[in-house]
Design a protein around this motif. Structure first.
Motif, PDB file in Angstrom:
ATOM      1  N   UNK A   1       0.807  -1.219   0.000  1.00 53.95           N
ATOM      2  CA  UNK A   1       0.000   0.000   0.000  1.00 53.95           C
ATOM      3  C   UNK A   1       0.841   1.269   0.000  1.00 53.95           C
ATOM      4  N   UNK A   2       1.979   1.235   0.703  1.00 59.40           N
ATOM      5  CA  UNK A   2       2.886   2.395   0.668  1.00 59.40           C
ATOM      6  C   UNK A   2       3.392   2.616  -0.752  1.00 59.40           C
ATOM      7  N   UNK A   3       3.771   1.526  -1.424  1.00 57.52           N
ATOM      8  CA  UNK A   3       4.285   1.651  -2.795  1.00 57.52           C
ATOM      9  C   UNK A   3       3.194   2.128  -3.746  1.00 57.52           C
ATOM     10  N   UNK A   4       1.947   1.694  -3.517  1.00 51.36           N
ATOM     11  CA  UNK A   4       0.842   2.121  -4.384  1.00 51.36           C
ATOM     12  C   UNK A   4       0.589   3.615  -4.224  1.00 51.36           C
ATOM     13  N   UNK A   5       0.621   4.108  -2.977  1.00 50.10           N
ATOM     14  CA  UNK A   5       0.376   5.538  -2.744  1.00 50.10           C
ATOM     15  C   UNK A   5       1.443   6.411  -3.396  1.00 50.10           C
ATOM     16  N   UNK A   6       2.653   5.886  -3.450  1.00 49.84           N
ATOM     17  CA  UNK A   6       3.760   6.653  -4.052  1.00 49.84           C
ATOM     18  C   UNK A   6       3.822   6.479  -5.568  1.00 49.84           C
ATOM     19  N   UNK A   7       3.030   5.560  -6.102  1.00 50.53           N
ATOM     20  CA  UNK A   7       3.096   5.236  -7.528  1.00 50.53           C
ATOM     21  C   UNK A   7       2.418   6.303  -8.373  1.00 50.53           C
ATOM     22  N   UNK A   8       3.127   6.758  -9.373  1.00 51.33           N
ATOM     23  CA  UNK A   8       2.523   7.650 -10.361  1.00 51.33           C
ATOM     24  C   UNK A   8       2.349   6.877 -11.664  1.00 51.33           C
ATOM     25  N   UNK A   9       1.598   7.455 -12.594  1.00 48.61           N
ATOM     26  CA  UNK A   9       1.388   6.794 -13.881  1.00 48.61           C
ATOM     27  C   UNK A   9       2.742   6.493 -14.513  1.00 48.61           C
ATOM     28  N   UNK A  10       2.960   5.258 -14.996  1.00 47.79           N
ATOM     29  CA  UNK A  10       4.312   4.822 -15.375  1.00 47.79           C
ATOM     30  C   UNK A  10       4.890   5.442 -16.639  1.00 47.79           C
ATOM     31  N   UNK A  11       4.140   6.305 -17.319  1.00 42.04           N
ATOM     32  CA  UNK A  11       4.662   6.951 -18.519  1.00 42.04           C
ATOM     33  C   UNK A  11       4.693   8.463 -18.318  1.00 42.04           C
ATOM     34  N   UNK A  12       5.526   9.144 -19.105  1.00 37.65           N
ATOM     35  CA  UNK A  12       5.705  10.589 -18.929  1.00 37.65           C
ATOM     36  C   UNK A  12       4.412  11.355 -19.134  1.00 37.65           C
ATOM     37  N   UNK A  13       3.592  10.896 -20.068  1.00 35.19           N
ATOM     38  CA  UNK A  13       2.345  11.592 -20.336  1.00 35.19           C
ATOM     39  C   UNK A  13       1.270  10.590 -20.737  1.00 35.19           C
ATOM     40  N   UNK A  14       0.027  11.023 -20.647  1.00 34.72           N
ATOM     41  CA  UNK A  14      -1.092  10.189 -21.070  1.00 34.72           C
ATOM     42  C   UNK A  14      -1.311  10.347 -22.569  1.00 34.72           C
ATOM     43  N   UNK A  15      -1.662   9.241 -23.225  1.00 36.64           N
ATOM     44  CA  UNK A  15      -2.080   9.331 -24.619  1.00 36.64           C
ATOM     45  C   UNK A  15      -3.478   9.949 -24.679  1.00 36.64           C
ATOM     46  N   UNK A  16      -3.878  10.292 -25.875  1.00 37.52           N
ATOM     47  CA  UNK A  16      -5.213  10.851 -26.084  1.00 37.52           C
ATOM     48  C   UNK A  16      -6.273   9.876 -25.564  1.00 37.52           C
ATOM     49  N   UNK A  17      -7.101  10.333 -24.624  1.00 33.93           N
ATOM     50  CA  UNK A  17      -8.181   9.520 -24.082  1.00 33.93           C
ATOM     51  C   UNK A  17      -7.774   8.625 -22.932  1.00 33.93           C
ATOM     52  N   UNK A  18      -6.464   8.470 -22.706  1.00 37.61           N
ATOM     53  CA  UNK A  18      -6.004   7.493 -21.719  1.00 37.61           C
ATOM     54  C   UNK A  18      -6.342   7.921 -20.284  1.00 37.61           C
TER      55      UNK A  18
END
Length: 780
Positions: free
Chosen positions: A178-195
């Protein structure tokens, strides 16, 4: 704050004390019923001094834990000043082979019940009795031991101490995760269109405990966009497990790769891929008994150590990981994987482990309202898969065959086969006369009693005749009959019974036309479900047929790829309807020739049937000996499929045209990025072949909602078209051409199904206009 644990006596004892072999040697499916009958027989043999089925519950603190343990003692016997806790066990083993130490797990259960009863009633001493009841002879054998409360308490707390070792690991892991999940950001630099919009929609669906049906085209990143918010929900305590469900191995890999992307960003999560027993078995043949499999022998003596070892060292548990530890600890890899799933946060598996009433994971889904998230990938496949899961059939031929084979040696069994054969003859006489097909909404209930009686006789035969040369095939027939009877329990207004004459044989099928209710009941076993696919069109149809309701959400996303990357041509001057096909061969060949001649590269041509494909293939190759061609064959083996697809990876100077069928193995789930595939021609609108079963579906939904043709033929057909078309543009840098050949493609009812990225299509009336459009496209 103390940590809460709730566990049953049976699960506690079986987990800590389990030992011995896996032995799936046939013992009969009615053992549970016979066990209940055995309990009742023993309990009714006593008088008022015996209280059966005593519910016990004990709540206590142990270290940092508050533990609630519950169970049901088979009986409490009070004789004079004696108090005896009775634990009843049914068996088929001769009683003279059972001694006091026959199974220590039985004593463990009795001692737990004894301790709980003594604590609840403030008793300092009592006796534990094991009563063994032989199902065949109906005789009993009893063993009694005397215990003090302090002896029972020492045993009980020792048992809890061992269990707490596992509980501590679980709670510690939960905190780390749970600690790792709270610190987790989206794994790519940016979102694709609609993502981002899709990820938010998934998260809101989970919070609102609804179902979402979404069309998310290739390139939007739907896998990561569904898994990421679901993992976030676990971190927030909203859900406990994710089931990522799919029909294909390749999509399991995509899900696993998405998890790895997050692991590289610091996520700690236990994920497991469940592989079918036949594909993970280490034995030469799948025979789950200690005599024929070294991994079954002593499995339960070693499996807890194997589980602890895996959980201590591995987070991403793949097929290869399971095989490695199964070999190391000499345990069954399939059973190990099922045990490990209990400790996993993400379970990646086939649809059937959740939906199929015959093979679903009972350890998770015996109750409704669990806090699970179902992520259902390529959800369009679940329509036909679920019809298979909830339908069943019997054929007449085995009844007649085994009636004759068993007539001399097993006359009673032969008579039971004959009863089933007679009822099938009666069905044939009454319903199959002027036609080879017949169906009715009502059940033919006359078939059930003789099949049930045969099942019971087969059980006894299978137990006694393990060495008989027909044992294996009779066992298969037994399970088919058992499945038939089990499916009959689901029979309602959404089913029909149909009979089909097949040469001299007769088939009787319980056909589930509309699986929506049964699917919805399964979805209730979780918190939320996300059904997603690149081709979930029309969404209202899929929400309806996959078990959703009006309150569930639907959403559609546009392709993130530029429309200009796809040249979409519609050749609507040719009719590919079955009655017109023979007249179209040359016209279609000329269209294909023009389509592939404007740019060298690899192309697919998809057809509605093998026969149509083969005729066009012969005509095309005769006219174009200089073009490389490959063709899909019926029933290709795994190696043949690999060789077929590897041809697209070769660098070749000339054009290659691959001929394949719509809805087949090459029209869905394959990635040929960039120059590996630059175009595809789709011949026909993909309609399933007109048949008796499809017509039943059509008639049913015509009455239900007036959309019989659409539900039976049009929507499933166009889904095949969309899937095949989706092979062309797989990444934002791909450019490709698509040619649709059929006059129906430009009619209003078909154009309404087009995705937004197809709105720029161009009509072509002949090969010359194909050439003109493609020159413009490839030159830009």
């Amino acid at each position: 704050m103390s940590k809460q644990i709730k566990v049953s006596v049976r699960n506690l004892v079986e987990f800590i004390f389990r030992s011995g072999d896996i032995d799936n040697t046939f013992v009969g499916s009615t053992r549970a019923l016979e066990g209940t009958r055995a309990h009742q027989k023993v309990q009714s043999s006593y008088g008022e001094e015996y209280t059966p089925e005593v519910v016990l519950r004990h709540i206590f603190n142990y270290g940092n834990f508050t533990i609630e343990i519950e169970g049901r003692a088979d009986g409490i016997l009070k004789e004079n000043q004696r108090i005896i806790v009775d634990e009843i066990k049914s068996t088929i083993r001769p009683l003279d082979e059972i001694d006091e130490d026959y199974n220590l797990l039985h004593w463990a259960q009795g001692k737990c019940y004894g301790y709980m009863y003594a604590i609840e009633n403030e008793i300092e001493e009592l006796e534990i009795q094991l009563t063994y009841f032989n199902i065949e002879s109906e005789e009993t054998k009893k063993f009694i031991k005397y215990y003090t409360l302090s002896e029972l308490e020492e045993f009980f707390l020792g048992l809890i101490g061992k269990y707490i070792e596992w509980a501590n690991m679980t709670f510690y892991w939960g905190e780390v995760r749970n600690v790792s999940i709270k610190e987790l950001s989206f794994p790519f630099k940016s979102y694709r269109k609609g993502q981002r919009k899709l990820a938010v929609a998934v998260y809101k669906t989970i919070l609102n405990e609804k179902n979402l049906f979404t069309q998310a085209p290739t390139g939007i990143g739907k896998t990561i966009s569904t898994i990421f918010p679901s993992i976030k929900a676990i971190g927030e305590g909203v859900a406990s497990k994710i089931f990522y469900l799919t029909a294909k191995t390749i999509t399991k890999e995509v899900a696993l790769n998405s998890i790895k992307q997050m692991v590289w960003k610091g996520l700690r999560i236990k994920s497991i891929v469940i592989t079918a027993k036949e594909k993970i078995c280490l034995n030469e043949e799948v025979k789950c008994n200690p005599r024929e499999c070294p991994y079954a022998k002593g499995h339960f003596d070693r499996v807890n150590d194997a589980i602890m070892d895996v959980l201590d060292k591995e987070d991403i548990i793949t097929r290869d990981v399971i095989l490695e530890y199964a070999k190391l600890h000499q345990v069954c890899p399939f059973e190990l994987s099922l045990d490990l799933s209990l400790w996993s946060d993400v379970i990646i598996c086939d649809y059937n482990y959740v939906f199929d009433p015959n093979v679903y994971l009972k350890r998770f889904f015996n109750e409704s309202g669990n806090d699970y998230i179902f992520l259902i990938d390529e959800a369009h496949n679940l329509v036909e898969r679920s019809r298979d899961m909830f339908s069943a059939q019997v054929v007449k031929e085995p009844f007649l065959r085994y009636k004759r084979l068993f007539k001399e040696d097993f006359p009673n069994l032969s008579r039971n086969f004959n009863s089933c054969n007679n009822i099938m003859n009666k069905v044939k006489r009454e319903h199959i006369s002027n036609s080879d097909f017949y169906y009715q909404k009502e059940e033919i209930t006359d078939i059930y009693p003789p099949i049930r009686k045969l099942i019971k006789e087969l059980e006894q035969w299978l137990i006694k005749e393990k060495e008989h040369q027909l044992h294996k095939e009779i066992l298969e027939l037994y399970f088919e009959l058992l499945r038939f009877i089990k499916i009959s329990d689901f029979y309602d207004k959404r089913y029909v019974t149909y009979i089909e004459q097949r040469g001299k044989d007769v088939l009787l099928k319980l056909f589930c036309i509309d699986t929506s209710y049964l699917l919805s009941e399964t979805l209730k076993k979780g918190k939320a479900a996300i059904c997603f696919s690149a081709t979930l069109t029309p969404l209202d149809y899929y929400r309806n047929i996959l078990g959703g309701d009006e309150e569930d959400y639907i959403t559609r996303f546009s392709s993130p790829f530029p429309k200009s990357n796809l040249c979409l041509l519609v050749g609507d001057t040719i009719s590919t309807k079955y009655k017109n096909r023979e007249k179209t061969y040359l016209d279609i060949v000329e269209y294909i020739e023009e389509f592939v001649s404007q740019k060298k590269g690899n192309y697919f041509v998809f057809f509605p049937s093998y026969k149509y494909m083969e005729e066009i293939y012969i005509c095309f190759t005769n006219r174009n000996p200089g073009i490389i061609t490959i063709v899909q064959e019926n029933s290709m083996k795994e190696k043949d499929r690999e060789n077929f697809l590897n041809r697209f990876h070769l660098k070749q100077e000339n054009t290659m045209v691959a001929f394949a069928v719509l809805g087949g193995i090459f029209s869905e789930g394959i990635d040929l990025i960039g120059e590996k595939l630059i175009g595809a021609t789709i011949v026909g609108v993909g309609l399933p072949q007109i048949c008796f079963e499809r017509n039943i579906i059509r008639e049913y939904f015509q009455i239900e909602n007036g959309l019989g043709y659409e539900y039976a033929y049009m929507y499933p057909g166009m889904n095949k078209v969309f899937q095949a078309a989706g092979r062309v543009i797989r990444s934002e840098n791909d450019r490709g051409a698509l040619l649709l050949i059929d006059e129906r493609f430009s009619t209003t009812k078909y154009r309404r199904l087009y995705p937004r990225e197809w709105f720029h299509y161009r009509r072509v009336k002949d090969s010359k206009s194909i050439k003109t459009n493609l020159i413009d496209f490839w030159d830009t």
